[in-house]
Design an enzyme around this catalytic site. Structure first.
Site, mmCIF file in Angstrom:
data_model
loop_
_atom_site.group_PDB
_atom_site.id
_atom_site.type_symbol
_atom_site.label_atom_id
_atom_site.label_comp_id
_atom_site.label_asym_id
_atom_site.label_seq_id
_atom_site.Cartn_x
_atom_site.Cartn_y
_atom_site.Cartn_z
ATOM 1 N N PHE A 14 -13.126 11.107 -55.418
ATOM 2 C CA PHE A 14 -12.611 11.458 -56.734
ATOM 3 C C PHE A 14 -11.741 12.706 -56.720
ATOM 4 O O PHE A 14 -12.137 13.750 -56.187
ATOM 5 C CB PHE A 14 -13.763 11.748 -57.712
ATOM 6 C CG PHE A 14 -14.527 10.541 -58.132
ATOM 7 C CD1 PHE A 14 -14.119 9.770 -59.205
ATOM 8 C CD2 PHE A 14 -15.670 10.169 -57.445
ATOM 9 C CE1 PHE A 14 -14.827 8.665 -59.585
ATOM 10 C CE2 PHE A 14 -16.392 9.052 -57.820
ATOM 11 C CZ PHE A 14 -15.972 8.287 -58.902
ATOM 12 N N ASP A 15 -10.584 12.596 -57.355
ATOM 13 C CA ASP A 15 -9.932 13.792 -57.866
ATOM 14 C C ASP A 15 -10.833 14.331 -58.973
ATOM 15 O O ASP A 15 -11.484 13.553 -59.680
ATOM 16 C CB ASP A 15 -8.552 13.442 -58.425
ATOM 17 C CG ASP A 15 -7.958 14.582 -59.222
ATOM 18 O OD1 ASP A 15 -7.739 15.654 -58.637
ATOM 19 O OD2 ASP A 15 -7.743 14.407 -60.432
ATOM 20 N N VAL A 16 -10.888 15.631 -59.133
ATOM 21 C CA VAL A 16 -11.809 16.237 -60.100
ATOM 22 C C VAL A 16 -11.077 16.748 -61.342
ATOM 23 O O VAL A 16 -11.376 16.349 -62.473
ATOM 24 C CB VAL A 16 -12.628 17.362 -59.442
ATOM 25 C CG1 VAL A 16 -13.533 18.049 -60.475
ATOM 26 C CG2 VAL A 16 -13.457 16.813 -58.285
ATOM 27 N N THR A 19 -9.138 14.223 -63.768
ATOM 28 C CA THR A 19 -9.770 12.903 -63.745
ATOM 29 C C THR A 19 -11.167 12.969 -64.342
ATOM 30 O O THR A 19 -11.533 12.151 -65.186
ATOM 31 C CB THR A 19 -9.846 12.370 -62.300
ATOM 32 O OG1 THR A 19 -8.527 12.329 -61.739
ATOM 33 C CG2 THR A 19 -10.456 10.970 -62.265
#
Length: 238
Positions: A14-16, A19
């Site tokens: 995951f991009d944090v 997102t």
């Protein structure tokens, strides 16, 4: 249709910021708090446009420490005081940036099936706050401090691949989930990852605070929320 079913993946990376954490709302709220003290009516989209230009400059520092520099640069264009102390306040406010309304529940659901990996251009100090706000769902986490580089540099991704390989997996076991076409979706395609675009700005024009990609990459999976991704995964695994 995507080449691989959601049930075939072992890892979700995951991009944090943008997102899972509502970066644009947090940034605009911080700027509006400063603006309110001087009676300035701040335009959120205008602020994001100025931020984007200032953030992606040759003299940029690591995020979010760089917000102190960015603030001083963009303040005059917003009618705000270019006071370094206010820049420091904006930077420190990152600790309170909140997740999107669906992030925590979606991650908790997905964690039941997948190993979740955070991949963030944020510094480790900021990620610590984001991780806590998200319910500490991650099996592993990679920050700019850990990798020494930022996405979309492929070197960032290769460090994650090495970690997964050490656990007996491969990049084929990873679904990369992100909102940024520039930082994540395009490069993940080049590197042979299956990707999932969470289009957080589906109801707004432009790319907001994120740099526009040189070209749009059609993702393997496309949802407008994390909740939709979690629902789709549950549907396949039921």
């Amino acid at each position: 249709m995507p080449a691989k079913p959601l049930s075939s993946f072992r890892y979700l990376s995951f991009d944090v910021v943008g997102t899972l954490i509502d970066f644009e709302a947090g940034l605009v709220a911080g700027l509006r708090g400063i603006a309110a003290e001087d009676g300035v009516d701040l335009d959120g989209e205008a602020a994001l446009t100025l931020y984007r230009t200032a953030r992606y400059s040759p003299d940029a520092l690591r995020f979010p420490d760089d917000l102190a520099r960015v603030y001083v640069q963009i303040a005059p264009g917003l009618g705000l005081r270019p006071d370094p102390a206010l820049g420091a306040r904006l930077r420190d406010g990152v600790a309170g940036w909140a997740p999107f309304a669906d992030s925590v529940a979606a991650l908790a659901s997905l964690k039941q099936k997948y190993r979740l990996i955070a991949m963030t251009n944020a510094q480790r100090w900021a990620f610590g706050h984001f991780d806590a706000a998200l319910g500490q769902p991650f099996h592993a986490a990679f920050t700019v401090d850990d990798t020494g580089t930022e996405k979309p540099d492929p070197a960032f991704f290769h460090q994650v691949f090495a970690f997964v390989e050490a656990e007996g997996g491969s990049r084929d076991d990873i679904l990369h989930v992100a909102q940024s076409q520039y930082h994540d979706i395009g490069v993940s395609r080049v590197l042979g990852l299956t990707n999932c675009w969470i289009e957080r700005r589906h109801d707004a024009a432009g790319y907001g605070g994120t740099i526009a990609p040189a070209e749009f990459t059609t993702p393997d999976y496309h949802f407008t929320s994390m909740a939709a991704l979690a629902d789709a995964a549950r549907g396949e695994l039921a």
